[in-house]
Design a protein around this motif. Structure first.
Motif, mmCIF file in Angstrom:
data_model
loop_
_atom_site.group_PDB
_atom_site.id
_atom_site.type_symbol
_atom_site.label_atom_id
_atom_site.label_comp_id
_atom_site.label_asym_id
_atom_site.label_seq_id
_atom_site.Cartn_x
_atom_site.Cartn_y
_atom_site.Cartn_z
ATOM 1 N N ILE A 54 75.445 56.747 50.949
ATOM 2 C CA ILE A 54 75.658 57.449 49.680
ATOM 3 C C ILE A 54 77.031 58.118 49.682
ATOM 4 O O ILE A 54 77.414 58.770 50.655
ATOM 5 N N ALA A 55 77.776 57.918 48.586
ATOM 6 C CA ALA A 55 79.068 58.601 48.451
ATOM 7 C C ALA A 55 78.870 59.823 47.557
ATOM 8 O O ALA A 55 78.232 59.732 46.510
ATOM 9 N N VAL A 56 79.393 60.961 48.011
ATOM 10 C CA VAL A 56 79.363 62.170 47.182
ATOM 11 C C VAL A 56 80.805 62.477 46.828
ATOM 12 O O VAL A 56 81.633 62.743 47.711
ATOM 13 N N ILE A 57 81.111 62.413 45.536
ATOM 14 C CA ILE A 57 82.492 62.598 45.090
ATOM 15 C C ILE A 57 82.612 63.963 44.422
ATOM 16 O O ILE A 57 81.956 64.223 43.401
ATOM 17 N N GLY A 68 69.381 62.131 57.482
ATOM 18 C CA GLY A 68 69.593 60.838 58.138
ATOM 19 C C GLY A 68 70.272 59.793 57.271
ATOM 20 O O GLY A 68 70.326 58.618 57.637
ATOM 21 N N VAL A 69 70.790 60.199 56.117
ATOM 22 C CA VAL A 69 71.494 59.250 55.247
ATOM 23 C C VAL A 69 72.962 59.212 55.685
ATOM 24 O O VAL A 69 73.516 60.237 56.095
ATOM 25 N N GLN A 70 73.560 58.028 55.590
ATOM 26 C CA GLN A 70 74.988 57.927 55.943
ATOM 27 C C GLN A 70 75.807 58.373 54.723
ATOM 28 O O GLN A 70 75.684 57.773 53.646
ATOM 29 N N VAL A 71 76.589 59.439 54.896
ATOM 30 C CA VAL A 71 77.274 60.032 53.743
ATOM 31 C C VAL A 71 78.783 59.842 53.839
ATOM 32 O O VAL A 71 79.392 60.075 54.882
ATOM 33 N N LEU A 72 79.362 59.434 52.707
ATOM 34 C CA LEU A 72 80.818 59.404 52.587
ATOM 35 C C LEU A 72 81.185 60.509 51.598
ATOM 36 O O LEU A 72 80.803 60.451 50.425
ATOM 37 N N GLY A 73 81.863 61.543 52.074
ATOM 38 C CA GLY A 73 82.283 62.645 51.200
ATOM 39 C C GLY A 73 83.716 62.420 50.732
ATOM 40 O O GLY A 73 84.567 62.018 51.531
ATOM 41 N N VAL A 77 84.202 51.994 48.784
ATOM 42 C CA VAL A 77 83.196 52.737 48.011
ATOM 43 C C VAL A 77 82.284 51.781 47.236
ATOM 44 O O VAL A 77 81.126 52.104 46.963
ATOM 45 N N ASP A 78 82.778 50.577 46.945
ATOM 46 C CA ASP A 78 81.943 49.615 46.205
ATOM 47 C C ASP A 78 80.723 49.174 47.020
ATOM 48 O O ASP A 78 79.782 48.616 46.481
ATOM 49 N N GLU A 79 80.743 49.451 48.338
ATOM 50 C CA GLU A 79 79.621 48.993 49.188
ATOM 51 C C GLU A 79 78.497 50.023 49.318
ATOM 52 O O GLU A 79 77.477 49.741 49.938
ATOM 53 N N VAL A 80 78.704 51.230 48.763
ATOM 54 C CA VAL A 80 77.639 52.230 48.932
ATOM 55 C C VAL A 80 76.451 51.875 48.035
ATOM 56 O O VAL A 80 76.589 51.153 47.046
ATOM 57 N N ASP A 81 75.272 52.393 48.412
ATOM 58 C CA ASP A 81 74.074 52.132 47.599
ATOM 59 C C ASP A 81 74.060 53.027 46.361
ATOM 60 O O ASP A 81 73.618 52.624 45.294
ATOM 61 N N VAL A 82 74.513 54.259 46.561
ATOM 62 C CA VAL A 82 74.513 55.232 45.459
ATOM 63 C C VAL A 82 75.798 56.045 45.547
ATOM 64 O O VAL A 82 76.233 56.401 46.642
ATOM 65 N N ALA A 83 76.407 56.313 44.373
ATOM 66 C CA ALA A 83 77.537 57.248 44.343
ATOM 67 C C ALA A 83 77.158 58.389 43.407
ATOM 68 O O ALA A 83 76.660 58.150 42.305
ATOM 69 N N VAL A 84 77.362 59.626 43.885
ATOM 70 C CA VAL A 84 77.082 60.786 43.035
ATOM 71 C C VAL A 84 78.415 61.400 42.637
ATOM 72 O O VAL A 84 79.219 61.773 43.501
ATOM 73 N N VAL A 124 79.383 49.451 41.909
ATOM 74 C CA VAL A 124 78.465 50.337 42.650
ATOM 75 C C VAL A 124 77.084 50.255 41.990
ATOM 76 O O VAL A 124 76.948 50.397 40.770
ATOM 77 N N ALA A 125 76.060 50.016 42.818
ATOM 78 C CA ALA A 125 74.721 49.732 42.289
ATOM 79 C C ALA A 125 74.172 50.884 41.454
ATOM 80 O O ALA A 125 73.622 50.684 40.380
ATOM 81 N N LYS A 126 74.329 52.107 41.940
ATOM 82 C CA LYS A 126 73.752 53.238 41.217
ATOM 83 C C LYS A 126 74.742 54.397 41.186
ATOM 84 O O LYS A 126 75.189 54.840 42.251
ATOM 85 N N VAL A 127 75.071 54.850 39.978
ATOM 86 C CA VAL A 127 75.991 55.983 39.843
ATOM 87 C C VAL A 127 75.243 57.131 39.157
ATOM 88 O O VAL A 127 74.707 56.978 38.060
ATOM 89 N N ILE A 128 75.198 58.261 39.859
ATOM 90 C CA ILE A 128 74.510 59.445 39.317
ATOM 91 C C ILE A 128 75.587 60.492 39.004
ATOM 92 O O ILE A 128 76.428 60.791 39.851
ATOM 93 N N CYS A 129 75.576 61.011 37.787
ATOM 94 C CA CYS A 129 76.613 61.980 37.392
ATOM 95 C C CYS A 129 76.019 63.361 37.182
ATOM 96 O O CYS A 129 74.921 63.502 36.650
ATOM 97 N N ARG A 130 76.793 64.355 37.571
ATOM 98 C CA ARG A 130 76.408 65.735 37.329
ATOM 99 C C ARG A 130 77.119 66.180 36.046
ATOM 100 O O ARG A 130 78.352 66.151 35.971
ATOM 101 N N ALA A 131 76.334 66.572 35.026
ATOM 102 C CA ALA A 131 76.930 66.987 33.755
ATOM 103 C C ALA A 131 76.783 68.487 33.584
ATOM 104 O O ALA A 131 75.801 69.073 34.034
#
Ligand code: ATP
Length: 228
Positions: free
Chosen positions: A4-7, A24-29, A63-70, A92-99
């Motif tokens: 999961i990428a956290v941007i 236990g999730v692999q995180v890319l910050g 970043v295109d290889e992550v399962d989810v990007a927030v 990216v398969a799933k993009v979650i946005c904080r509004a």
């Protein structure tokens, strides 16, 4: 392992990234502030300083290889929006946005966000429900109007078996699990309550005052449960 990428590593993004890492999730910050990246350097699997509105910079970190990007960028709405568009274009398969506002939420959806969250709104409504129903320890909304709640066994249920209470007929709810609360004493002699192991109840099980019931039903039905 899930990646999961956290941007955007402000307060929200940082807690999200740290908790994911602990789970236990692999995180890319990712953050464009070098100091924020340095602060978190030792705490996540990978933290990089880059501007997320720069597509080639994102691509250089796969970043295109992550399962989810927030997309957890808060104030800089334009940057968050552009980042969302780029992430979707990259595949990216799933993009979650904080509004931060309902209007922003709508725009994130329009540009292809798979999910939009509004943490302040969600936290506010969660707290309001807990305060409005002090007997409810916790709840999860399943879909509009339906929820699972945790509730202390009401006094009038204590010493009775689930089958005799006929909660489905009387209140139109189901008890899906029971967990006993026990009091433990820590090293300082302070007593605190801890939740015991969750169990699937049998119809003949007798409820005790220490049991916490996990109950599913419509919000209307759940509100009719005894609240003494
Ligand atoms: P929070 O509300 O979570 O505490 P904050 O108020 O500290 O966050 P925000 O402006 O909401 O800060 O931004 C969250 C993070 O996003 C910041 O750390 C900021 O550096 C980062 N950020 C902003 N724009 C970009 C961008 N284009 N690329 C990468 N990171 C960014």
């Amino acid at each position: 392992m899930q990646q999961i990428a956290v941007i955007g590593l402000g307060r929200f993004g940082t807690v999200l990234a740290q908790t994911l890492h602990e789970s236990g999730v692999q995180v890319l910050g990712i953050d464009n502030s070098v100091s924020r990246v340095n602060d978190l350097g030792d705490e996540l699997d990978r933290v990089v300083a880059l501007d997320s509105t720069d597509r080639s910079a994102l691509a250089s970190q796969a970043v295109d290889e992550v399962d989810v990007a927030v997309v957890a960028i808060g104030e800089a709405f334009e940057a968050a929006l552009l980042t969302t568009v780029i992430l979707k274009k990259m595949g990216v398969a799933k993009v979650i946005c904080r509004a931060q506002t309902p209007y922003h939420a709508e725009i994130f959806k329009q540009v292809g966000a798979d999910e939009v969250i509004q943490p302040e709104v969600q936290a506010g409504s969660h707290l309001a429900r807990r305060l409005a129903h002090p007997k409810i320890d916790d709840f999860v909304t399943l879909s509009e109007g339906f929820a699972i709640i945790e509730i202390r066994t009401p006094a009038q249920f204590v010493g009775k078996a689930l089958k005799d209470l006929a909660l489905r007929t009387t209140y139109d709810v189901n008890v899906v699990a029971v967990r006993p609360k026990t009091v433990v004493q820590d090293g300082d002699g302070e007593r605190r309550e801890v939740a015991g192991a969750i169990a699937i109840p049998r119809p003949s099980d007798m409820l005790t005052a220490d049991d916490v019931l996990v109950v599913i039903g419509s919000e209307e039905s759940l509100a009719r449960l005894p609240k003494e």
